[in-house]
Design an enzyme around this catalytic site. Structure first.
Site, PDB file in Angstrom:
ATOM      1  CG  ASN A  18      -4.813  -6.500  -5.064  1.00 29.75           C
ATOM      2  OD1 ASN A  18      -4.446  -7.678  -4.952  1.00 29.75           O
ATOM      3  ND2 ASN A  18      -3.987  -5.477  -4.989  1.00 29.75           N
ATOM      4  CE  LYS A  20      -3.624  -4.632  -1.531  1.00 28.97           C
ATOM      5  NZ  LYS A  20      -3.179  -3.384  -0.930  1.00 28.97           N
ATOM      6  CG  HIS A  96      -0.272  -3.332  -6.148  1.00 35.37           C
ATOM      7  ND1 HIS A  96       0.283  -2.933  -4.959  1.00 35.37           N
ATOM      8  CD2 HIS A  96      -1.603  -3.110  -6.051  1.00 35.37           C
ATOM      9  CE1 HIS A  96      -0.688  -2.490  -4.164  1.00 35.37           C
ATOM     10  NE2 HIS A  96      -1.844  -2.585  -4.801  1.00 35.37           N
ATOM     11  CD  GLU A  98       0.338  -3.663  -1.384  1.00 37.07           C
ATOM     12  OE1 GLU A  98      -0.034  -4.795  -1.761  1.00 37.07           O
ATOM     13  OE2 GLU A  98      -0.441  -2.851  -0.846  1.00 37.07           O
ATOM     14  CD  GLU A 166      -4.207   0.549  -6.537  1.00 35.71           C
ATOM     15  OE1 GLU A 166      -5.270   0.228  -6.006  1.00 35.71           O
ATOM     16  OE2 GLU A 166      -3.168  -0.111  -6.433  1.00 35.71           O
ATOM     17  N   GLY A 172      -4.461   1.320   1.556  1.00 37.60           N
ATOM     18  CA  GLY A 172      -4.498   0.684   2.871  1.00 37.60           C
ATOM     19  C   GLY A 172      -4.431   1.649   4.045  1.00 37.60           C
ATOM     20  CB  SER A 209      -8.600   4.115   1.332  1.00 35.46           C
ATOM     21  OG  SER A 209      -7.378   3.804   1.976  1.00 35.46           O
TER      22      SER A 209
HETATM   23  P1  PGA Z   1      -6.875  -0.738  -0.404  1.00 38.10           P
HETATM   24  O1  PGA Z   1      -5.862  -1.362  -1.482  1.00 38.10           O
HETATM   25  O2  PGA Z   1      -8.246  -0.735  -1.038  1.00 38.10           O
HETATM   26  O3  PGA Z   1      -6.778  -1.642   0.781  1.00 38.10           O
HETATM   27  O4  PGA Z   1      -6.401   0.650  -0.127  1.00 38.10           O
HETATM   28  C1  PGA Z   1      -5.963  -1.046  -2.831  1.00 38.10           C
HETATM   29  C2  PGA Z   1      -4.860  -1.727  -3.601  1.00 38.10           C
HETATM   30  O5  PGA Z   1      -3.748  -1.863  -3.077  1.00 38.10           O
HETATM   31  O6  PGA Z   1      -5.051  -2.152  -4.749  1.00 38.10           O
END
Ligand code: PGA
Length: 247
Positions: A18, A20, A96, A98, A166, A172, A209
């Protein structure tokens, strides 16, 4: 009929990149796609990079990061599943955290998107997961939170559905969930999703992460069907190292 999920038949785990809102240029996107083009990977770039990334990929599959639920109409700024299909997109991330937070997406909107993806022949990657204040109350509270999301997000869905567990506090932050606890959540998610969508073929990944250093602890567990990777997918080297753990 029990269906082996397409490519999943030959491939044990799915590792999804992903990206982003990265990278900043088309040239970098093409370079990263070349480095990440491995069997078992799904690459999800920002929309404008999709045609160029599609031309580069020979082994990995292509995904998008969102869709709108309508096919066409007066919906400024939106992109449909039907358009994405024309650019060889096979997967789409939906719901997601976000988008749930910055774009105020509700479970009802997410459910419409999952249905639109399936109607157009895209495999939805539905993201669910609890915030920190819920997890602090314990894993039973997290299960209740995620079950409520699934009930709405998966209503009247069918076919192949990839679910990514998640936990929001792990995204993140460099602080992943404990592999045994995410495995417990994933077993619960599969059971719950099967009750809601008895005819769906469910696979469930962990995200939050995931890095080369911890990937094996998640990917080696039989309950966990793969990983959704954000930050570590932005370097061909670290994404490749994660993929190596499943090959
Ligand atoms: P990350 O993000 O691996 O940077 O924690 C995962 C995601 O948001 O899908």
């Amino acid at each position: 009929m029990k269906i082996q999920c397409g490519k999943m038949k030959n491939m044990k785990k799915l590792v999804i990149a992903n990206w982003k809102l990265h990278p900043a240029s088309l040239a970098e996107a093409v370079k990263l796609a070349r480095k990440s083009d491995k069997k078992g990977a799904v690459i999800c770039p920002p929309f404008p990079f999709i045609p160029a990334v599609s031309r580069v990929l020979k082994h990995a599959s292509l995904g998008a990061q969102d869709i709108f639920w309508e096919e066409k109409g007066a919906y400024t700024g939106q992109v449909s599943a039907v358009i994405l299909k024309q650019f060889h997109t096979r997967y789409v991330i939906i719901g997601h955290s976000e988008r749930r937070s910055y774009a105020h997406e509700t479970d009802e909107m997410i459910n419409r998107k999952v249905q639109a993806a399936q109607a157009a022949g895209l495999h939805p990657i539905l993201c669910v997961g609890e915030p920190l204040n819920v997890r602090r109350r314990g894993i039973a509270a997290a299960k209740r939170f995620v079950a409520a999301q699934l009930k709405k997000d998966l209503a009247e869905t069918h076919g192949r559905i990839v679910i990514a567990y998640e936990p929001i506090w792990a995204i993140g932050t460099g602080k992943p969930d404990k592999p045994e606890e995410s495995a417990e959540m994933i077993v619960f998610i599969k059971k719950t999703a099967r009750k809601i969508s008895p005819r769906a073929q469910i696979t469930c990944l962990y995200g939050g992460s995931v890095k080369p250093e911890n990937a094996r602890s998640f990917l080696s567990r039989k309950e966990i069907d793969g990983a959704l990777v954000g930050g570590a997918s932005l370097s061909g080297k670290s994404f490749g190292a994660i993929l190596q753990k499943v090959q």
